[in-house]
Design an enzyme around this catalytic site. Structure first.
Site, PDB file in Angstrom:
ATOM      1  N   GLY A   1       2.485  -0.376 -16.351  1.00 50.00           N
ATOM      2  CA  GLY A   1       1.420   0.315 -15.640  1.00 50.00           C
ATOM      3  C   GLY A   1       1.578   0.128 -14.145  1.00 50.00           C
TER       4      GLY A   1
ATOM      5  N   GLN B   1      -1.446   0.076  -5.626  1.00 51.84           N
ATOM      6  CA  GLN B   1      -0.278  -0.822  -5.625  1.00 51.84           C
ATOM      7  C   GLN B   1       0.894  -0.241  -4.854  1.00 51.84           C
ATOM      8  OE1 GLN B   1      -0.440  -1.536 -10.126  1.00 51.84           O
ATOM      9  NE2 GLN B   1       0.383  -3.453  -9.332  1.00 51.84           N
TER      10      GLN B   1
ATOM     11  N   CYS C   1       1.342  -8.703 -13.492  1.00 57.74           N
ATOM     12  CA  CYS C   1       1.049  -7.590 -12.581  1.00 57.74           C
ATOM     13  C   CYS C   1       2.208  -7.469 -11.605  1.00 57.74           C
ATOM     14  CB  CYS C   1      -0.261  -7.858 -11.835  1.00 57.74           C
ATOM     15  SG  CYS C   1      -0.724  -6.545 -10.690  1.00 57.74           S
ATOM     16  N   LEU C   2       2.650  -6.239 -11.361  1.00 55.60           N
ATOM     17  CA  LEU C   2       3.777  -6.033 -10.450  1.00 55.60           C
ATOM     18  C   LEU C   2       3.431  -6.464  -9.023  1.00 55.60           C
ATOM     19  CD1 LEU C   2       5.065  -2.587 -11.772  1.00 55.60           C
ATOM     20  CD2 LEU C   2       6.003  -4.867 -12.224  1.00 55.60           C
TER      21      LEU C   2
ATOM     22  N   HIS D   1      -6.681  -3.160 -17.242  1.00 47.91           N
ATOM     23  CA  HIS D   1      -5.971  -3.753 -16.091  1.00 47.91           C
ATOM     24  C   HIS D   1      -5.764  -2.709 -14.998  1.00 47.91           C
ATOM     25  CE1 HIS D   1      -2.679  -6.468 -14.387  1.00 47.91           C
ATOM     26  NE2 HIS D   1      -2.502  -5.327 -13.736  1.00 47.91           N
ATOM     27  N   GLU D   2      -5.262  -1.534 -15.391  1.00 39.80           N
ATOM     28  CA  GLU D   2      -4.965  -0.502 -14.379  1.00 39.80           C
ATOM     29  C   GLU D   2      -6.253   0.062 -13.770  1.00 39.80           C
ATOM     30  OE1 GLU D   2      -2.053  -0.406 -13.302  1.00 39.80           O
ATOM     31  OE2 GLU D   2      -1.259  -1.590 -14.964  1.00 39.80           O
TER      32      GLU D   2
ATOM     33  N   HIS E   1      -7.601  -2.011 -11.030  1.00 42.06           N
ATOM     34  CA  HIS E   1      -6.936  -1.847  -9.727  1.00 42.06           C
ATOM     35  C   HIS E   1      -7.662  -0.807  -8.861  1.00 42.06           C
ATOM     36  CE1 HIS E   1      -3.336  -4.315  -9.644  1.00 42.06           C
ATOM     37  NE2 HIS E   1      -2.951  -3.914 -10.844  1.00 42.06           N
TER      38      HIS E   1
HETATM   39 NI    NI Z   1      -1.465  -4.835 -11.998  1.00 42.20          NI
END
Ligand code: NI
Length: 182
Positions: A47, A52, A102-103, A144-145, A148
């Site tokens: 994701g 991000q 998480c990236l 999660h997404e 963000h």
């Molecule tokens: Ni994330």
């Protein structure tokens, strides 16, 4: 298409409430979705939300791999997908712990309390509506997404910091002989 630079924890863009996308079909949104999808696959991740990649708009890309072996029919595998201006409804007050990374927080993982089941709705660049009720890993990725887009990182939801650490150390600890990876 192009790989985008991923904002890391500490960057203020990750902590703001994002604005709705006024025109999901606009050329710059189509380009953004294509570039975010390529960036997610390259990372690799499951994701990636627009903030991000330094764009404070309400959209994210995701994919739910089928090879995880889940036997829950609501933990539906899907290929590369986008949700623009998504609405997410938690279908339970219960919370289950799900392991997440998480990236924007590379190398770390934690067990995060999440609703086991959610309903979500959003559109793609052609205005096609996706509306689903999902469980398990799929439900966790969506929460999660979606977080963000409200400036919330998974670290802000942690309730047990013993279940937060460097991925390689957690994998080692999970092995019976303590020499990991688990
Ligand atoms: Ni994330």
């Amino acid at each position: 298409m192009a790989l985008l630079k991923i904002a890391r924890m500490g960057n203020p863009v990750l902590f703001q409430r994002c604005e709705p996308v006024p025109d999901p079909g606009a050329p710059e949104i189509r380009r953004l979705v294509a570039d975010m999808t390529e960036t997610m696959e390259d990372a690799p991740g499951v994701g990636l939300a627009a903030p991000q990649v330094h764009v404070p708009l309400r959209l994210f890309v995701f994919r739910i791999p089928g090879e995880r072996g889940s036997d829950d029919p609501e933990d539906l595998p899907v290929g590369n997908s986008v949700l623009i201006n998504p609405e997410v409804t938690l279908l339970s007050d219960d919370r289950v712990l799900r392991w997440e990374g998480c990236l924007s927080i590379p190398g770390l993982r934690a067990a995060v309390p999440r609703a086991p089941r959610v309903r979500y709705r959003g559109v793609d660049c052609d205005g096609r509506v996706t509306e689903r009720t999902v469980s398990g890993f799929h439900a966790g990725v969506i929460q999660h997404e979606h977080d963000h887009l409200d400036g919330i990182l998974y670290t802000m939801r942690l309730t047990d910091f013993r279940l937060f650490g460097f991925a390689e150390d957690l994998a080692r600890a999970a092995r019976p002989d303590g020499k990991g990876p688990g």
